[in-house]
Design a protein around this motif. Structure first.
Motif, PDB file in Angstrom:
ATOM      1  N   TRP A 165       6.770 -13.831   5.363  1.00  0.00           N
ATOM      2  CA  TRP A 165       7.430 -12.952   6.326  1.00  0.00           C
ATOM      3  C   TRP A 165       8.887 -12.731   5.946  1.00  0.00           C
ATOM      4  CZ3 TRP A 165       6.387  -9.235   9.278  1.00  0.00           C
ATOM      5  CH2 TRP A 165       7.155  -8.892  10.393  1.00  0.00           C
ATOM      6  N   ASN A 166       9.578 -13.795   5.587  1.00  0.00           N
ATOM      7  CA  ASN A 166      10.980 -13.659   5.182  1.00  0.00           C
ATOM      8  C   ASN A 166      11.106 -12.822   3.917  1.00  0.00           C
ATOM      9  OD1 ASN A 166      11.886 -15.154   7.366  1.00  0.00           O
ATOM     10  ND2 ASN A 166      11.817 -17.080   6.251  1.00  0.00           N
ATOM     11  N   TYR A 167      10.188 -12.974   2.979  1.00  0.00           N
ATOM     12  CA  TYR A 167      10.184 -12.166   1.762  1.00  0.00           C
ATOM     13  C   TYR A 167      10.013 -10.683   2.093  1.00  0.00           C
ATOM     14  CZ  TYR A 167       8.892 -10.419  -2.841  1.00  0.00           C
ATOM     15  OH  TYR A 167       8.835  -9.696  -4.011  1.00  0.00           O
ATOM     16  N   VAL A 168       9.080 -10.389   2.986  1.00  0.00           N
ATOM     17  CA  VAL A 168       8.820  -8.999   3.376  1.00  0.00           C
ATOM     18  C   VAL A 168      10.043  -8.396   4.070  1.00  0.00           C
ATOM     19  CG1 VAL A 168       7.471  -7.585   4.986  1.00  0.00           C
ATOM     20  CG2 VAL A 168       6.321  -9.177   3.461  1.00  0.00           C
TER      21      VAL A 168
ATOM     22  N   PRO B 194      12.376  -3.437   3.810  1.00  0.00           N
ATOM     23  CA  PRO B 194      12.843  -2.891   5.085  1.00  0.00           C
ATOM     24  C   PRO B 194      12.293  -1.477   5.296  1.00  0.00           C
ATOM     25  CG  PRO B 194      14.628  -2.891   3.487  1.00  0.00           C
ATOM     26  CD  PRO B 194      13.465  -3.628   2.855  1.00  0.00           C
ATOM     27  N   GLY B 195      11.899  -1.190   6.519  1.00  0.00           N
ATOM     28  CA  GLY B 195      11.375   0.133   6.845  1.00  0.00           C
ATOM     29  C   GLY B 195       9.876   0.268   6.650  1.00  0.00           C
ATOM     30  N   TYR B 196       9.237  -0.700   6.007  1.00  0.00           N
ATOM     31  CA  TYR B 196       7.781  -0.668   5.829  1.00  0.00           C
ATOM     32  C   TYR B 196       7.100  -1.104   7.123  1.00  0.00           C
ATOM     33  CZ  TYR B 196       7.779  -0.181   0.705  1.00  0.00           C
ATOM     34  OH  TYR B 196       7.912   0.278  -0.570  1.00  0.00           O
ATOM     35  N   THR B 197       5.823  -0.803   7.252  1.00  0.00           N
ATOM     36  CA  THR B 197       5.012  -1.279   8.368  1.00  0.00           C
ATOM     37  C   THR B 197       4.048  -2.325   7.836  1.00  0.00           C
ATOM     38  OG1 THR B 197       5.139   0.830   9.523  1.00  0.00           O
ATOM     39  CG2 THR B 197       3.301  -0.617  10.104  1.00  0.00           C
ATOM     40  N   ALA B 198       4.090  -3.511   8.417  1.00  0.00           N
ATOM     41  CA  ALA B 198       3.162  -4.576   8.045  1.00  0.00           C
ATOM     42  C   ALA B 198       2.033  -4.606   9.069  1.00  0.00           C
ATOM     43  CB  ALA B 198       3.874  -5.918   8.007  1.00  0.00           C
ATOM     44  N   TYR B 199       0.811  -4.847   8.567  1.00  0.00           N
ATOM     45  CA  TYR B 199      -0.323  -4.982   9.476  1.00  0.00           C
ATOM     46  C   TYR B 199      -1.278  -6.037   8.941  1.00  0.00           C
ATOM     47  CZ  TYR B 199      -3.412  -2.266   6.398  1.00  0.00           C
ATOM     48  OH  TYR B 199      -4.169  -1.832   5.345  1.00  0.00           O
TER      49      TYR B 199
ATOM     50  N   GLU C 127       0.830  -1.201   0.000  1.00  0.00           N
ATOM     51  CA  GLU C 127       0.000   0.000   0.000  1.00  0.00           C
ATOM     52  C   GLU C 127       0.865   1.252   0.000  1.00  0.00           C
ATOM     53  OE1 GLU C 127      -2.417  -0.444   3.513  1.00  0.00           O
ATOM     54  OE2 GLU C 127      -3.811  -1.781   2.467  1.00  0.00           O
ATOM     55  N   PRO C 128       0.251   2.404  -0.283  1.00  0.00           N
ATOM     56  CA  PRO C 128       0.999   3.666  -0.206  1.00  0.00           C
ATOM     57  C   PRO C 128       1.554   3.896   1.208  1.00  0.00           C
ATOM     58  CG  PRO C 128      -1.117   3.998  -1.306  1.00  0.00           C
ATOM     59  CD  PRO C 128      -1.126   2.599  -0.735  1.00  0.00           C
ATOM     60  N   GLU C 129       2.479   4.797   1.280  1.00  0.00           N
ATOM     61  CA  GLU C 129       3.087   5.217   2.545  1.00  0.00           C
ATOM     62  C   GLU C 129       3.815   4.069   3.240  1.00  0.00           C
ATOM     63  OE1 GLU C 129       0.383   7.509   4.943  1.00  0.00           O
ATOM     64  OE2 GLU C 129      -0.387   8.571   3.194  1.00  0.00           O
ATOM     65  N   ASN C 130       4.431   3.191   2.442  1.00  0.00           N
ATOM     66  CA  ASN C 130       5.275   2.110   2.964  1.00  0.00           C
ATOM     67  C   ASN C 130       4.546   1.213   3.957  1.00  0.00           C
ATOM     68  OD1 ASN C 130       7.287   3.076   1.343  1.00  0.00           O
ATOM     69  ND2 ASN C 130       8.398   4.087   2.985  1.00  0.00           N
ATOM     70  N   ARG C 131       3.344   0.810   3.566  1.00  0.00           N
ATOM     71  CA  ARG C 131       2.558  -0.104   4.394  1.00  0.00           C
ATOM     72  C   ARG C 131       2.285  -1.382   3.613  1.00  0.00           C
ATOM     73  NH1 ARG C 131      -0.511   1.714   8.718  1.00  0.00           N
ATOM     74  NH2 ARG C 131      -2.354   0.630   7.949  1.00  0.00           N
TER      75      ARG C 131
END
Length: 105
Positions: free
Chosen positions: A63-66, A71-76, A33-37
Protein backbone atom coordinates in the motif's frame (compact mmCIF):
# COMPACT_ATOMS: atom_id res chain seq x y z
CA UNK A 1 11.40 -8.19 -0.57
CA UNK A 2 9.94 -6.35 -3.57
CA UNK A 3 10.23 -8.01 -6.98
CA UNK A 4 9.51 -5.41 -9.69
CA UNK A 5 8.19 -6.26 -13.16
CA UNK A 6 10.74 -7.68 -15.57
CA UNK A 7 9.92 -5.15 -18.27
CA UNK A 8 10.02 -7.91 -20.88
CA UNK A 9 6.27 -8.39 -21.29
CA UNK A 10 3.12 -6.33 -21.39
CA UNK A 11 2.30 -7.50 -17.87
CA UNK A 12 3.45 -5.22 -15.11
CA UNK A 13 3.26 -7.53 -12.12
CA UNK A 14 4.86 -6.51 -8.85
CA UNK A 15 5.40 -9.04 -6.06
CA UNK A 16 6.35 -8.81 -2.41
CA UNK A 17 7.79 -11.89 -0.73
CA UNK A 18 8.00 -12.39 3.02
CA UNK A 19 10.87 -14.67 3.92
CA UNK A 20 12.44 -16.12 7.03
CA UNK A 21 15.78 -17.96 6.89
CA UNK A 22 15.71 -17.76 3.07
CA UNK A 23 12.32 -19.52 2.89
CA UNK A 24 9.17 -17.90 1.49
CA UNK A 25 6.51 -17.62 4.19
CA UNK A 26 4.17 -15.26 2.33
CA UNK A 27 3.56 -13.26 -0.82
CA UNK A 28 1.32 -10.59 -2.27
CA UNK A 29 1.06 -9.05 -5.74
CA UNK A 30 -0.33 -6.20 -7.78
CA UNK A 31 -0.87 -5.71 -11.49
CA UNK A 32 -0.67 -2.27 -13.11
CA UNK A 33 -3.44 -2.06 -15.71
CA UNK A 34 -4.30 0.41 -18.48
CA UNK A 35 -6.20 3.58 -17.67
CA UNK A 36 -4.31 4.15 -14.39
CA UNK A 37 -5.78 1.18 -12.56
CA UNK A 38 -4.04 -1.16 -10.14
CA UNK A 39 -5.44 -4.57 -9.31
CA UNK A 40 -4.43 -5.99 -5.94
CA UNK A 41 -3.93 -9.71 -6.40
CA UNK A 42 -3.65 -12.67 -4.09
CA UNK A 43 -1.99 -12.57 -0.73
CA UNK A 44 -0.91 -15.70 1.09
CA UNK A 45 0.89 -16.59 4.32
CA UNK A 46 2.09 -20.10 5.15
CA UNK A 47 -0.16 -21.65 7.84
CA UNK A 48 2.78 -22.00 10.27
CA UNK A 49 3.35 -18.23 10.15
CA UNK A 50 -0.20 -16.89 10.27
CA UNK A 51 -1.43 -14.60 13.06
CA UNK A 52 2.05 -13.07 13.40
CA UNK A 53 1.42 -9.82 11.49
CA UNK A 54 3.06 -10.96 8.24
CA UNK A 55 -0.06 -10.46 6.10
CA UNK A 56 -0.59 -6.98 7.51
CA UNK A 57 3.07 -6.05 7.05
CA UNK A 58 3.07 -7.18 3.40
CA UNK A 59 -0.23 -5.38 2.78
CA UNK A 60 1.01 -2.14 4.32
CA UNK A 61 4.31 -2.36 2.43
CA UNK A 62 2.47 -2.79 -0.87
CA UNK A 63 0.00 0.00 0.00
CA UNK A 64 2.78 2.43 0.87
CA UNK A 65 4.56 1.58 -2.39
CA UNK A 66 1.39 2.25 -4.39
CA UNK A 67 0.69 5.55 -2.64
CA UNK A 68 4.28 6.69 -3.26
CA UNK A 69 4.61 5.52 -6.87
CA UNK A 70 1.12 5.69 -8.38
CA UNK A 71 -0.63 8.89 -7.26
CA UNK A 72 -3.91 9.44 -9.09
CA UNK A 73 -4.37 5.75 -9.96
CA UNK A 74 -7.39 3.73 -8.81
CA UNK A 75 -6.64 0.57 -6.85
CA UNK A 76 -9.17 -2.24 -6.67
CA UNK A 77 -9.34 -5.81 -5.39
CA UNK A 78 -11.56 -8.84 -5.11
CA UNK A 79 -11.31 -9.98 -1.52
CA UNK A 80 -12.54 -12.60 0.89
CA UNK A 81 -14.78 -11.47 3.76
CA UNK A 82 -11.89 -11.88 6.20
CA UNK A 83 -9.82 -9.26 4.32
CA UNK A 84 -12.65 -6.76 3.82
CA UNK A 85 -12.17 -4.81 7.09
CA UNK A 86 -8.55 -4.01 6.16
CA UNK A 87 -9.54 -2.72 2.72
CA UNK A 88 -12.33 -0.59 4.18
CA UNK A 89 -9.86 0.75 6.76
CA UNK A 90 -7.63 1.86 3.86
CA UNK A 91 -10.48 3.75 2.17
CA UNK A 92 -11.74 1.18 -0.32
CA UNK A 93 -15.47 1.22 -1.05
CA UNK A 94 -17.51 -1.98 -1.17
CA UNK A 95 -18.81 -2.86 -4.63
CA UNK A 96 -20.95 -5.71 -5.84
CA UNK A 97 -20.94 -9.17 -4.25
CA UNK A 98 -19.23 -11.92 -6.17
CA UNK A 99 -19.74 -15.65 -5.72
CA UNK A 100 -17.15 -18.29 -6.62
CA UNK A 101 -18.41 -21.01 -8.92
CA UNK A 102 -16.66 -23.97 -10.55
CA UNK A 103 -17.39 -26.86 -12.86
CA UNK A 104 -15.40 -30.02 -13.35
CA UNK A 105 -14.68 -30.46 -17.07
Amino acid sequence: MHIPPSGTTQHTLHAWIAHIDNQCVGHTHLHVEPENRIKFLDAWVHPDYRRKGIFRHMWDTRWNYVKENFPGYTAYAWCKPMSLPLLIEKGFEVGEDCVYVSSKI
